[in-house]
Design a protein around this motif. Sequence first.
Motif, PDB file in Angstrom:
ATOM      1  N   UNK A 110       0.839  -1.180   0.000  1.00  0.00           N
ATOM      2  CA  UNK A 110       0.000   0.000   0.000  1.00  0.00           C
ATOM      3  C   UNK A 110       0.888   1.249   0.000  1.00  0.00           C
ATOM      4  N   UNK A 111       0.460   2.249  -0.711  1.00  0.00           N
ATOM      5  CA  UNK A 111       1.225   3.480  -0.828  1.00  0.00           C
ATOM      6  C   UNK A 111       0.885   4.436   0.314  1.00  0.00           C
ATOM      7  N   UNK A 112       1.838   5.309   0.596  1.00  0.00           N
ATOM      8  CA  UNK A 112       1.582   6.326   1.618  1.00  0.00           C
ATOM      9  C   UNK A 112       0.655   7.396   1.036  1.00  0.00           C
ATOM     10  N   UNK A 113       0.122   8.208   1.919  1.00  0.00           N
ATOM     11  CA  UNK A 113      -0.787   9.281   1.499  1.00  0.00           C
ATOM     12  C   UNK A 113      -0.070  10.234   0.544  1.00  0.00           C
ATOM     13  N   UNK A 154      -1.037  11.116  -3.326  1.00  0.00           N
ATOM     14  CA  UNK A 154      -1.303  12.481  -3.773  1.00  0.00           C
ATOM     15  C   UNK A 154      -0.433  12.849  -4.974  1.00  0.00           C
ATOM     16  N   UNK A 155       0.831  12.481  -4.906  1.00  0.00           N
ATOM     17  CA  UNK A 155       1.753  12.772  -6.001  1.00  0.00           C
ATOM     18  C   UNK A 155       1.320  12.059  -7.272  1.00  0.00           C
ATOM     19  N   UNK A 156       0.977  10.802  -7.152  1.00  0.00           N
ATOM     20  CA  UNK A 156       0.567  10.020  -8.329  1.00  0.00           C
ATOM     21  C   UNK A 156      -0.750  10.542  -8.902  1.00  0.00           C
ATOM     22  N   UNK A 182      -7.619   5.737 -13.764  1.00  0.00           N
ATOM     23  CA  UNK A 182      -6.603   5.352 -12.780  1.00  0.00           C
ATOM     24  C   UNK A 182      -6.519   6.401 -11.667  1.00  0.00           C
ATOM     25  N   UNK A 183      -6.645   7.651 -12.055  1.00  0.00           N
ATOM     26  CA  UNK A 183      -6.629   8.743 -11.097  1.00  0.00           C
ATOM     27  C   UNK A 183      -7.798   8.606 -10.114  1.00  0.00           C
ATOM     28  N   UNK A 184      -8.971   8.298 -10.627  1.00  0.00           N
ATOM     29  CA  UNK A 184     -10.147   8.141  -9.767  1.00  0.00           C
ATOM     30  C   UNK A 184      -9.991   6.975  -8.793  1.00  0.00           C
ATOM     31  N   UNK A 185      -9.374   5.889  -9.258  1.00  0.00           N
ATOM     32  CA  UNK A 185      -9.133   4.741  -8.380  1.00  0.00           C
ATOM     33  C   UNK A 185      -8.212   5.151  -7.231  1.00  0.00           C
ATOM     34  N   UNK A 186      -7.177   5.903  -7.544  1.00  0.00           N
ATOM     35  CA  UNK A 186      -6.248   6.350  -6.504  1.00  0.00           C
ATOM     36  C   UNK A 186      -6.902   7.335  -5.546  1.00  0.00           C
ATOM     37  N   UNK A 187      -7.787   8.172  -6.055  1.00  0.00           N
ATOM     38  CA  UNK A 187      -8.522   9.098  -5.186  1.00  0.00           C
ATOM     39  C   UNK A 187      -9.370   8.309  -4.188  1.00  0.00           C
ATOM     40  N   UNK A 188     -10.019   7.265  -4.665  1.00  0.00           N
ATOM     41  CA  UNK A 188     -10.827   6.430  -3.767  1.00  0.00           C
ATOM     42  C   UNK A 188      -9.949   5.751  -2.709  1.00  0.00           C
ATOM     43  N   UNK A 189      -8.776   5.277  -3.133  1.00  0.00           N
ATOM     44  CA  UNK A 189      -7.851   4.663  -2.180  1.00  0.00           C
ATOM     45  C   UNK A 189      -7.393   5.693  -1.147  1.00  0.00           C
ATOM     46  N   UNK A 190      -7.125   6.909  -1.593  1.00  0.00           N
ATOM     47  CA  UNK A 190      -6.721   7.977  -0.686  1.00  0.00           C
ATOM     48  C   UNK A 190      -7.825   8.272   0.334  1.00  0.00           C
ATOM     49  N   UNK A 199     -10.036   6.212   1.447  1.00  0.00           N
ATOM     50  CA  UNK A 199     -10.100   5.100   2.402  1.00  0.00           C
ATOM     51  C   UNK A 199      -9.005   5.192   3.458  1.00  0.00           C
ATOM     52  N   UNK A 200      -7.851   5.724   3.084  1.00  0.00           N
ATOM     53  CA  UNK A 200      -6.728   5.813   4.013  1.00  0.00           C
ATOM     54  C   UNK A 200      -6.870   6.948   5.007  1.00  0.00           C
ATOM     55  N   UNK A 201      -7.558   8.000   4.614  1.00  0.00           N
ATOM     56  CA  UNK A 201      -7.704   9.139   5.520  1.00  0.00           C
ATOM     57  C   UNK A 201      -8.735   8.824   6.598  1.00  0.00           C
ATOM     58  N   UNK A 202      -8.465   9.256   7.831  1.00  0.00           N
ATOM     59  CA  UNK A 202      -9.409   8.971   8.938  1.00  0.00           C
ATOM     60  C   UNK A 202     -10.721   9.703   8.796  1.00  0.00           C
TER      61      UNK A 202
END
Length: 62
Positions: free
Chosen positions: A1-4, A8-10, A49-57, A59-62
């Motif tokens: 899993x990638x860090x926040x 954001x960078x990706x 791909x950007x939208x998928x990463x936004x969703x992952x982001x 999920x990671x944020x509290x």
Amino acid sequence: MKTVEQLKTRIQELGKQAAQFSQQAVEISKTDREQSKNLMRQAKEASKRCQVLIQELKRQKP
């Protein structure tokens, strides 16, 4: 899993890439429709791909 921060960078990179592909597609559409279609397809894929990463982001944020 990638860090926040990595996410954001990706996300920013993919967003810029999608915008560039889209802009190139518009510019070339008058002369080469097939290439324009390919560029728009690439823009759409980068956007997805950007939208998928936004969703992952999200999920990671509290």
